[in-house]
Each structure stands twice: as structure tokens, then as C-alpha cells.
Design a protein around this motif. Structure first.
Motif, short mmCIF file in Angstrom:
data_model
loop_
_atom_site.label_atom_id
_atom_site.label_comp_id
_atom_site.label_asym_id
_atom_site.label_seq_id
_atom_site.Cartn_x
_atom_site.Cartn_y
_atom_site.Cartn_z
N ILE A 1 33.63 33.99 29.49
CA ILE A 1 32.85 34.66 30.53
C ILE A 1 32.88 33.83 31.82
O ILE A 1 33.12 34.36 32.90
CB ILE A 1 31.40 34.92 30.07
N PHE A 2 32.65 32.53 31.70
CA PHE A 2 32.66 31.66 32.87
C PHE A 2 34.02 31.70 33.57
O PHE A 2 34.08 31.84 34.80
CB PHE A 2 32.33 30.21 32.46
N ARG A 3 35.12 31.60 32.79
CA ARG A 3 36.46 31.63 33.38
C ARG A 3 36.70 32.93 34.13
O ARG A 3 37.28 32.93 35.21
CB ARG A 3 37.52 31.43 32.31
N LYS A 4 36.27 34.03 33.55
CA LYS A 4 36.48 35.32 34.21
C LYS A 4 35.63 35.45 35.47
O LYS A 4 36.08 35.99 36.47
CB LYS A 4 36.20 36.46 33.24
N LEU A 5 34.41 34.95 35.41
CA LEU A 5 33.57 35.00 36.60
C LEU A 5 34.15 34.17 37.74
O LEU A 5 33.98 34.50 38.90
CB LEU A 5 32.15 34.50 36.27
N MET A 6 34.84 33.10 37.40
CA MET A 6 35.40 32.21 38.41
C MET A 6 36.83 32.60 38.80
O MET A 6 37.42 31.97 39.65
CB MET A 6 35.40 30.76 37.89
N SER A 7 37.36 33.65 38.21
CA SER A 7 38.73 34.07 38.48
C SER A 7 38.87 34.56 39.92
O SER A 7 38.17 35.48 40.34
CB SER A 7 39.15 35.18 37.52
N PRO A 8 39.79 33.98 40.68
CA PRO A 8 39.97 34.42 42.08
C PRO A 8 40.73 35.74 42.18
O PRO A 8 40.73 36.36 43.23
CB PRO A 8 40.77 33.28 42.70
N THR A 9 41.37 36.17 41.09
CA THR A 9 42.20 37.36 41.17
C THR A 9 41.47 38.65 40.82
O THR A 9 41.99 39.73 41.03
CB THR A 9 43.43 37.23 40.24
N LEU A 10 40.25 38.55 40.29
CA LEU A 10 39.52 39.74 39.90
C LEU A 10 38.31 39.98 40.81
O LEU A 10 37.65 39.03 41.22
CB LEU A 10 39.02 39.62 38.45
N SER A 11 38.03 41.24 41.07
CA SER A 11 36.83 41.56 41.85
C SER A 11 35.62 41.42 40.93
O SER A 11 35.74 41.46 39.71
CB SER A 11 36.90 42.99 42.38
N SER A 12 34.44 41.28 41.49
CA SER A 12 33.23 41.15 40.68
C SER A 12 33.02 42.40 39.83
O SER A 12 32.56 42.31 38.69
CB SER A 12 32.01 40.86 41.55
N HIS A 13 33.39 43.56 40.34
CA HIS A 13 33.27 44.80 39.58
C HIS A 13 34.17 44.77 38.34
O HIS A 13 33.75 45.12 37.25
CB HIS A 13 33.63 46.00 40.47
N ASP A 14 35.43 44.33 38.53
CA ASP A 14 36.37 44.24 37.41
C ASP A 14 35.90 43.23 36.37
O ASP A 14 36.01 43.46 35.17
CB ASP A 14 37.77 43.85 37.91
N VAL A 15 35.39 42.09 36.84
CA VAL A 15 34.89 41.06 35.92
C VAL A 15 33.74 41.62 35.08
O VAL A 15 33.73 41.48 33.86
CB VAL A 15 34.44 39.79 36.69
N MET A 16 32.78 42.28 35.72
CA MET A 16 31.63 42.81 34.98
C MET A 16 32.08 43.88 33.98
O MET A 16 31.58 43.93 32.86
CB MET A 16 30.59 43.40 35.95
N LYS A 17 33.01 44.71 34.37
CA LYS A 17 33.52 45.76 33.48
C LYS A 17 34.17 45.12 32.24
O LYS A 17 33.90 45.54 31.11
CB LYS A 17 34.52 46.62 34.24
N GLN A 18 35.00 44.11 32.44
CA GLN A 18 35.66 43.42 31.32
C GLN A 18 34.63 42.72 30.43
O GLN A 18 34.72 42.78 29.21
CB GLN A 18 36.65 42.39 31.83
#
Length: 158
Positions: A131-148
Motif C-alpha cells: 500500500i505504501f509503495r503504491k501511494l508513493m508511486s509517481p506514475t499513478l494518480s491518486s484515484h488509480d492508487v485508491m481504486k487498486q
């Protein structure tokens, strides 16, 4: 690896085992990627590294498979019985059967229960890291991160 060609058949069993978990996973990942993306030959690779299976599940060069099994008394962990069917089927293995193997090997039930609690702790820790890695991912929007994240959390809870 050094002499493989697109005409090779490569069989790898538990590459990276016997090393530290992160070292082993990294070695296995690098070798599988090299074979899949550069050598491009038929390969059968077996692993118990669940994080590697998850990583490769989205790779277009990789097809996942596992040995089918029949589970009896799945709701009763102490009486759960696994029969491996010696049939290779498509997809990642949906569950680890290590505790069943430990029971069959004669490890006392109280030791297995302690191991199960520890496994749950490891799984929670791993999920938090993902979860932390995805939240910090520069390539994903916050919407995409939350959906995943919602998809993963609902899948891991079910």
C-alpha cells in the motif's frame, strides 16, 4: 542462462531458495525477466515466492500455472486434507498449503498455530508495504492508487 537461446527449454526449481528472502526473490525475478524478455524461450519455473508470483502475474511474457488439488474439510484447519491431483492448471495457486504439509510431517498442532499467527503478521506487514509503495508511486494518480488498493484489500479480506 548464459548459453540459452530461443530454442532452449529451461527448467528452474526454487531458484533463489537458501538465500535471504529478499536476495532470493531478487535473483529469481532478475533471472525470470532475463529469460522471458530477452532469451524468449520456453521455461518452467517453480517458486514459493508469492511476491514474485504477484509481480509476474501482469507480465505479458509470463503465463502462471500450478498443480491442481482437492481440499476436504477446508473449514476445519485441523482436519483439512489436501490431495494433489498431478494435473497442471492455469493461474497462480490460490492458497499456500504449507501448514497442511507441516501437519502431515508431524509438527505439533500448537507449533503450527504459533506459525499461523506469525504468517498473519507477515501478510499484514507485506500488505502495508505494498500500500505504501503504491501511494508513493509517481506514475499513478491518486484515484488509480485508491481504486487498486480497494480492490486488493477486498480481495485479501475475502
Amino acid at each position: 542462462l548464459q548459453h540459452s537461446t530461443p530454442n532452449s527449454l529451461v527448467l528452474l526449481d526454487e531458484l533463489g531458495r537458501g538465500t535471504a528472502t529478499y536476495d532470493g526473490t531478487a535473483i529469481a525475478s532478475a533471472v525470470v525477466r532475463k529469460i522471458a524478455e530477452e532469451v524468449n524461450c520456453r521455461t518452467m519455473f517453480s517458486t514459493h515466492y508469492h511476491s514474485l508470483v504477484e509481480e509476474l502475474s501482469h507480465d505479458p511474457h509470463v503465463t502462471l500455472g500450478h498443480m491442481a488439488c482437492m481440499i476436504e474439510n477446508e473449514d476445519d484447519e485441523e482436519e483439512e486434507n489436501i490431495t494433489f491431483l498431478y494435473k497442471f492448471i492455469e493461474g497462480a495457486c490460490p492458497k499456500s498449503y504449507g501448514f497442511n504439509a507441516a501437519r502431515l510431517a508431524g509438527i505439533p498442532q500448537e507449533v503450527i498455530q504459533v506459525a499461523k499467527k506469525k504468517a498473519t503478521e507477515f501478510e499484514k506487514s507485506t500488505l502495508k508495504q505494498q500500500i505504501f509503495r503504491k501511494l508513493m508511486s509517481p506514475t499513478l494518480s491518486s484515484h488509480d492508487v485508491m481504486k487498486q488498493l480497494l480492490t486488493e484489500v477486498s480481495t485479501s479480506v475475502c
